[in-house]
Write a protein that holds these residues in place. Structure first.
Motif, mmCIF file in Angstrom:
data_model
loop_
_atom_site.group_PDB
_atom_site.id
_atom_site.type_symbol
_atom_site.label_atom_id
_atom_site.label_comp_id
_atom_site.label_asym_id
_atom_site.label_seq_id
_atom_site.Cartn_x
_atom_site.Cartn_y
_atom_site.Cartn_z
ATOM 1 N N PHE A 52 -36.777 7.077 7.216
ATOM 2 C CA PHE A 52 -37.744 7.929 7.902
ATOM 3 C C PHE A 52 -38.688 8.611 6.912
ATOM 4 N N ALA A 53 -38.191 9.010 5.747
ATOM 5 C CA ALA A 53 -39.049 9.691 4.769
ATOM 6 C C ALA A 53 -40.232 8.813 4.375
ATOM 7 N N ASP A 54 -39.974 7.535 4.196
ATOM 8 C CA ASP A 54 -41.069 6.623 3.851
ATOM 9 C C ASP A 54 -42.049 6.481 5.016
ATOM 10 N N ILE A 55 -41.522 6.414 6.227
ATOM 11 C CA ILE A 55 -42.387 6.296 7.410
ATOM 12 C C ILE A 55 -43.241 7.550 7.572
ATOM 13 N N TRP A 56 -42.619 8.732 7.446
ATOM 14 C CA TRP A 56 -43.363 9.982 7.617
ATOM 15 C C TRP A 56 -44.433 10.139 6.535
ATOM 16 N N SER A 57 -44.111 9.793 5.311
ATOM 17 C CA SER A 57 -45.102 9.886 4.232
ATOM 18 C C SER A 57 -46.321 9.032 4.549
ATOM 19 N N GLN A 58 -46.069 7.870 5.110
ATOM 20 C CA GLN A 58 -47.175 6.968 5.440
ATOM 21 C C GLN A 58 -47.982 7.483 6.623
ATOM 22 N N ILE A 59 -47.307 7.900 7.682
ATOM 23 C CA ILE A 59 -48.001 8.310 8.907
ATOM 24 C C ILE A 59 -48.658 9.672 8.765
ATOM 25 N N ALA A 60 -47.971 10.616 8.112
ATOM 26 C CA ALA A 60 -48.496 11.975 7.990
ATOM 27 C C ALA A 60 -49.338 12.176 6.741
ATOM 28 N N GLY A 61 -49.225 11.253 5.800
ATOM 29 C CA GLY A 61 -50.003 11.384 4.575
ATOM 30 C C GLY A 61 -49.521 12.499 3.667
ATOM 31 N N VAL A 76 -16.583 10.107 7.809
ATOM 32 C CA VAL A 76 -16.983 10.814 6.583
ATOM 33 C C VAL A 76 -18.026 9.944 5.885
ATOM 34 N N ASP A 77 -19.284 10.287 6.102
ATOM 35 C CA ASP A 77 -20.396 9.438 5.683
ATOM 36 C C ASP A 77 -21.373 10.217 4.809
ATOM 37 N N PRO A 78 -22.218 9.501 4.048
ATOM 38 C CA PRO A 78 -23.201 10.187 3.204
ATOM 39 C C PRO A 78 -24.400 10.685 4.001
ATOM 40 N N TRP A 79 -24.785 11.921 3.754
ATOM 41 C CA TRP A 79 -25.971 12.525 4.352
ATOM 42 C C TRP A 79 -26.919 12.924 3.228
ATOM 43 N N LEU A 80 -28.199 12.909 3.523
ATOM 44 C CA LEU A 80 -29.198 13.137 2.491
ATOM 45 C C LEU A 80 -30.322 14.018 3.033
ATOM 46 N N GLU A 81 -30.668 15.056 2.266
ATOM 47 C CA GLU A 81 -31.846 15.863 2.593
ATOM 48 C C GLU A 81 -32.958 15.495 1.626
ATOM 49 N N LEU A 82 -34.059 15.044 2.183
ATOM 50 C CA LEU A 82 -35.238 14.694 1.391
ATOM 51 C C LEU A 82 -36.369 15.638 1.759
ATOM 52 N N ARG A 102 -40.109 5.133 13.606
ATOM 53 C CA ARG A 102 -41.575 5.215 13.623
ATOM 54 C C ARG A 102 -42.038 5.957 14.881
ATOM 55 N N LEU A 103 -41.355 5.717 15.986
ATOM 56 C CA LEU A 103 -41.684 6.417 17.232
ATOM 57 C C LEU A 103 -41.465 7.921 17.065
ATOM 58 N N ALA A 151 -21.631 2.584 9.336
ATOM 59 C CA ALA A 151 -21.562 1.215 8.832
ATOM 60 C C ALA A 151 -22.415 0.249 9.648
ATOM 61 N N SER A 152 -22.736 0.619 10.893
ATOM 62 C CA SER A 152 -23.522 -0.268 11.748
ATOM 63 C C SER A 152 -25.023 -0.015 11.633
ATOM 64 N N LEU A 153 -25.415 1.022 10.918
ATOM 65 C CA LEU A 153 -26.843 1.352 10.835
ATOM 66 C C LEU A 153 -27.569 0.363 9.938
ATOM 67 N N ASP A 154 -28.725 -0.065 10.386
ATOM 68 C CA ASP A 154 -29.544 -1.019 9.641
ATOM 69 C C ASP A 154 -30.983 -0.499 9.605
ATOM 70 N N ALA A 155 -31.534 -0.369 8.408
ATOM 71 C CA ALA A 155 -32.854 0.232 8.248
ATOM 72 C C ALA A 155 -33.919 -0.525 9.034
ATOM 73 N N ASP A 156 -33.915 -1.841 8.944
ATOM 74 C CA ASP A 156 -34.937 -2.633 9.643
ATOM 75 C C ASP A 156 -34.811 -2.486 11.153
ATOM 76 N N ALA A 157 -33.575 -2.499 11.642
ATOM 77 C CA ALA A 157 -33.375 -2.399 13.082
ATOM 78 C C ALA A 157 -33.772 -1.028 13.615
ATOM 79 N N MET A 158 -33.627 0.008 12.780
ATOM 80 C CA MET A 158 -33.926 1.366 13.238
ATOM 81 C C MET A 158 -35.380 1.761 13.038
ATOM 82 N N THR A 159 -36.128 0.951 12.308
ATOM 83 C CA THR A 159 -37.509 1.315 11.991
ATOM 84 C C THR A 159 -38.370 1.582 13.226
#
Length: 334
Positions: A130-139, A316-322, A101-102, A89-97
């Protein structure tokens, strides 16, 4: 606030102590990588030269933000697994970017090929970001549909539900660890399980190899059914992999179509969980697909936060494999 720093470890002994302690303090969410890290540490101590293992620890002054593993299992290369000690519940996409990215840059710098990152499995917010970041960085483009969307659930001695269930009528039923005589039956169910788990289907020969490994290592349990005058049939299997001294995982829960709807999976899962708890496990972890009808089976055994009418439950949280472009990457298996 200080900027995050990344430590890249290609040997398990190079994973910093503070990161190991963080994983050990979070045995449920760390379940995907901690058992492999323990195993690799043991092999390193025995003088075994490890290849293709990588961990990235992102931290600020030894406060762990993320730990990422790129490791290999008994059937091939695992997805890229993510761990964070923070509540979902505390995770924030912008804060973790910045931290994510690192991680992406460190993976690109240290992996032999971008093709190694065939999928990622993480808490949903982390996975999507992360999937969006990796797609951008790794092409490398991301696959449109997720490979796996699940909830992480767990069972403890307190939540376990004991229940006696009569055997199938007219049959001799046996609940036990699989043995070499069960090999073909276990392999058949491994093959069927993989067939229902695209894109990770197994050829029959590979399913047989997986069954042999599980039997040899004592990591598969069977519900064997024998009717008078007939040879025993393996009605259901449950594998127990990725185990630590305090935590076990059940995976590959699968029932032969001939025996579905007769309670075989519930009986076997309950039996396996009871044995694991008796052996001293404090947590039994399970990933349950969001559309998996067997969620009610797990609920009946005592797994929390899943099944019809389940209330939200801590952890008990949602996990996703992309996944990433399957025509480009080197697909692994887990």
């Amino acid at each position: 606030m200080s900027a995050p720093t990344a430590i890249v470890a290609t040997r398990p002994s190079d994973v910093p102590t503070f990161a190991l302690h963080c994983l050990e303090a979070n045995p449920i969410n760390a379940n995907l990588m901690l058992p492999t890290l323990y195993k690799c540490r043991q092999e390193e101590e025995q003088g075994i030269v490890l290849q293709g293992q990588l961990w990235v620890v992102v931290h600020i002054q030894q406060q762990v933000l993320l730990i990422v593993s790129c490791t290999t299992g008994y059937m091939g290369e695992y997805p890229i697994f993510f761990f964070t000690p923070f509540p979902y519940a505390s995770l924030d996409a912008d804060a973790m970017t910045p931290a994510l990215r690192l991680v992406a840059y460190k993976l690109r710098e240290n992996l032999h090929s971008r093709r190694r990152v065939y999928s990622i499995f993480a808490p949903e917010i982390i996975s999507v970001t992360f999937a969006d970041i990796w797609s951008q960085i790794a092409g490398v483009r991301r696959e449109r549909e997720p490979y796996y969307h699940a909830k992480i659930s767990y069972l403890t001695p307190t939540t376990f539900i004991e229940k006696r269930t009569p055997p199938l009528q007219g049959a001799y039923c046996d609940l036990r660890r699989g043995n070499p005589a069960d090999l073909q039956g276990i392999a058949d169910l491994c093959y069927r399980f993989a067939h229902d788990s695209p894109p990770f289907q197994l050829p029959q020969q590979e399913a047989l190899r997986e069954a042999q490994i599980l039997v040899n290592e004592g990591k598969v349990w069977v519900y064997s059914v024998a009717y008078p005058g007939q040879r025993p049939i393996i009605a259901s299997i449950v594998a127990t992999t990725r185990n630590t001294p305090t935590t076990a995982t059940i995976t590959k829960v699968f029932t032969h179509p001939q025996f579905r709807g007769q309670g075989c999976a519930e009986v076997l899962v309950r039996h396996v969980c009871k044995e694991l708890l008796r052996a001293g496990k404090q947590y039994i972890v399970l990933y349950v697909g969001l559309t998996n009808k067997a969620a009610n089976v797990y609920k009946k055994v005592g797994f929390v936060g899943v099944g019809d009418g389940a209330s939200p439950y801590p952890g008990v949280d949602p996990w996703l494999e992309l996944g990433f472009d399957h025509t480009y990457v080197n697909m692994g298996q887990w």
